[in-house]
Design an enzyme around this catalytic site. Structure first.
Site, PDB file in Angstrom:
ATOM      1  N   GLY A 183      95.102  75.495  18.869  1.00 21.29           N
ATOM      2  CA  GLY A 183      94.950  75.157  20.282  1.00 21.29           C
ATOM      3  C   GLY A 183      95.975  74.146  20.758  1.00 21.29           C
ATOM      4  N   ASN A 242      85.515  69.489  26.096  1.00 21.52           N
ATOM      5  CA  ASN A 242      85.074  69.384  24.706  1.00 21.52           C
ATOM      6  C   ASN A 242      84.043  68.280  24.476  1.00 21.52           C
ATOM      7  OD1 ASN A 242      87.774  68.280  25.396  1.00 21.52           O
ATOM      8  ND2 ASN A 242      87.477  67.111  23.522  1.00 21.52           N
ATOM      9  N   GLN A 296      87.391  75.432  23.877  1.00 25.92           N
ATOM     10  CA  GLN A 296      85.940  75.294  23.717  1.00 25.92           C
ATOM     11  C   GLN A 296      85.176  76.454  24.352  1.00 25.92           C
ATOM     12  OE1 GLN A 296      84.163  72.941  22.070  1.00 25.92           O
ATOM     13  NE2 GLN A 296      85.948  71.761  21.450  1.00 25.92           N
ATOM     14  N   HIS A 334      89.391  77.925  14.834  1.00 32.03           N
ATOM     15  CA  HIS A 334      88.386  77.153  14.084  1.00 32.03           C
ATOM     16  C   HIS A 334      87.200  76.708  14.930  1.00 32.03           C
ATOM     17  CE1 HIS A 334      89.252  72.776  15.050  1.00 32.03           C
ATOM     18  NE2 HIS A 334      90.367  73.316  15.507  1.00 32.03           N
ATOM     19  N   CYS A 392      89.081  63.776  17.753  1.00 29.93           N
ATOM     20  CA  CYS A 392      90.412  63.180  17.734  1.00 29.93           C
ATOM     21  C   CYS A 392      90.387  61.736  18.186  1.00 29.93           C
ATOM     22  CB  CYS A 392      91.347  63.975  18.631  1.00 29.93           C
ATOM     23  SG  CYS A 392      90.988  65.716  18.596  1.00 29.93           S
TER      24      CYS A 392
HETATM   25  C1  LIG Z   1      89.542  71.456  24.487  1.00 31.99           C
HETATM   26  C2  LIG Z   1      90.392  71.422  23.257  1.00 31.99           C
HETATM   27  N1  LIG Z   1      91.699  71.689  23.355  1.00 31.99           N
HETATM   28  C3  LIG Z   1      92.510  71.699  22.291  1.00 31.99           C
HETATM   29  C4  LIG Z   1      92.030  71.411  21.035  1.00 31.99           C
HETATM   30  C5  LIG Z   1      92.960  71.434  19.873  1.00 31.99           C
HETATM   31  O1  LIG Z   1      92.818  72.633  19.155  1.00 31.99           O
HETATM   32  P1  LIG Z   1      93.331  72.731  17.646  1.00 31.99           P
HETATM   33  O2  LIG Z   1      92.429  71.845  16.845  1.00 31.99           O
HETATM   34  O3  LIG Z   1      93.212  74.169  17.293  1.00 31.99           O
HETATM   35  O4  LIG Z   1      94.748  72.273  17.646  1.00 31.99           O
HETATM   36  C6  LIG Z   1      90.665  71.105  20.875  1.00 31.99           C
HETATM   37  C7  LIG Z   1      90.135  70.733  19.545  1.00 31.99           C
HETATM   38  O5  LIG Z   1      89.333  69.837  19.410  1.00 31.99           O
HETATM   39  C8  LIG Z   1      89.827  71.127  22.015  1.00 31.99           C
HETATM   40  O6  LIG Z   1      88.528  70.855  21.926  1.00 31.99           O
END
Ligand SMILES: Cc1ncc(COP(=O)(O)O)c(C=O)c1O
Length: 399
Positions: A73, A157, A185, A207, A331
């Site tokens: 993502g 998220n 999400q 994932h 994160c």
């Molecule tokens: C809304 C959103 N965007 C992007 C990401 C990032 O995705 P990835 O972990 O596949 O890089 C996340 C992951 O937590 C997410 O929740």
């Protein structure tokens, strides 16, 4: 007795389903070819690649040719925004404006900040209301002749709020501006039909839908032209270089296929379990609220705010009971700053600090929710009994 382990953090990541693991297995050892190779091993890999692309496309009603595999993502978000920004400015140097929202994932926010600070683009960060929804009028007013792209997430998220994507798409189209949405999400959790939405680009991640990590995709509507982010070979029609991670792509395809087949049951079941959780918590624990939009929301994501205490304390005690939750996005949970999302919906830092995100998923059971409802009230009470803020409020007769 074995300690209970209850996973309530499906928004951070999901376990890989057994069918997904099983289908991936032979692509490590037997069908290990490079999809670009001109021999049988290569053809097997290429076939698997094409099949997976069809499955991912089907989940969002896209054409397979509109799906590009990425490393997840974050990469898709970076690619959509940077690629669009650089391509537009190269064609017309007056194009230098990007619109996004204040509650995006850092994969979008930090990309915008990078383009702002390092490359001189201008970025408008739209406010959201107390439910976490952007204001469409404010969005339309923010568009100028210099605007290149609008990037607003499909669903948040942390609080699960779903944005008015169709309406944003209509505004973008009316003004001839590109529209990207981060659906990491949302995809696989709610029905999405890109043909009904005026979306030009959409990010997804494996994932979050019971597939492997480090693989994702970007939907790019036919005719949209942006710069590459990853330069090199001719993979992904020359748009995303690098030898394809076939086992992961095969797993992602399978996960997307399962998600599509189960979608209505998934939504129904997650909604039911979340309802039970929310009703049970609000009934048992005073001075508690649910953050975000209660109507336009993801079925499995609930964000609670417990007054007078800190999310980190809640997480720690829950972890000791075998319950895995989150105090915000995975994160940011390494930092003690209150979440930018919760501050943006108007929570004061003291309350934002007391937040807990619990997400249910396909493996959550009725008994899991019962166990949480049995144990969470004691955890909150214990933390409040040690909280100077709680004491102060009591002394002042506010509670
Ligand atoms: C809304 C959103 N965007 C992007 C990401 C990032 O995705 P990835 O972990 O596949 O890089 C996340 C992951 O937590 C997410 O929740």
């Amino acid at each position: 007795m074995e300690k209970r382990k209850i996973y309530m953090d499906y928004a951070a990541t999901t376990p890989v389903k057994q069918e997904v693991v099983d289908i991936m297995q032979p692509y490590f050892t037997e069908y290990f070819g490079n999809a670009s190779s001109f021999h049988g091993f290569g053809r097997d890999a290429k076939e698997a690649l094409d099949e997976s692309r069809e499955k991912v496309a089907a989940l969002i009603n896209a054409q397979p040719s509109e799906i590009y595999f990425t490393g997840g993502g974050s990469e898709s978000d970076n690619w959509a925004i940077e690629g669009a920004a650089f391509a537009a400015r190269m064609k017309d140097p007056t194009k230098n404006h990007i619109i996004t929202s204040k509650i995006e994932h850092h994969a979008v926010l930090h990309t915008c900040e990078y383009l702002e600070k390092v490359h001189g683009f201008e970025v408008t960060y739209l406010e959201v209301d107390s439910k976490g929804r952007i204001d469409l009028q404010q969005l339309e007013e923010a568009i100028t002749d210099a605007t290149i792209i609008i990037s607003v997430m499909f669903a948040n998220n942390e609080i699960g709020t779903i944005e008015p994507i169709k309406e944003i798409g209509e505004i973008a189209k009316k003004h001839g501006v590109l529209f990207h949405t981060d659906a990491v999400q949302a995809a696989g959790n709610i029905p999405i039909d890109v043909k009904e939405l005026n979306v030009d680009m959409m990010s997804m991640s494996s994932h979050k839908i019971y597939g492997p990590k480090g693989i994702g995709s970007m939907y790019m509507r036919r005719g949209v032209k942006i710069h590459n982010l990853i330069h090199g070979g001719e993979q992904e029609k020359g748009k995303r270089a690098g030898t394809e991670n076939i086992p992961a792509i095969v797993g992602y395809g399978k996960a997307a296929e399962i998600a599509k087949a189960n979608l209505s049951h998934h939504v129904e079941e997650l909604t039911r379990l979340s309802r039970k959780l929310v009703d049970g918590v609000l009934e048992r624990i005073p001075y508690t609220r649910v953050n975000g939009d209660q109507e336009n929301r993801l079925p499995g994501t609930t964000n609670f705010a417990f007054e007078f205490i800190e999310g980190e304390g809640i997480l720690l005690l829950l972890d000791m009971l075998g319950i895995a939750g989150s105090s915000g996005s995975a994160c940011t949970s390494g930092s003690l700053d209150p979440s930018h999302v919760l501050l943006s919906i108007g929570l004061i830092p003291e309350i934002a600090h007391g937040s807990l995100r619990l997400t249910v998923g396909d493996f959550t059971t009725e008994e899991d929710i019962d166990y949480i409802l049995e144990n969470l009230p004691g955890v909150i009470e214990k933390l409040r009994s040690m909280s100077p803020l709680y004491d102060e409020a009591k002394q002042a007769g506010r509670i």
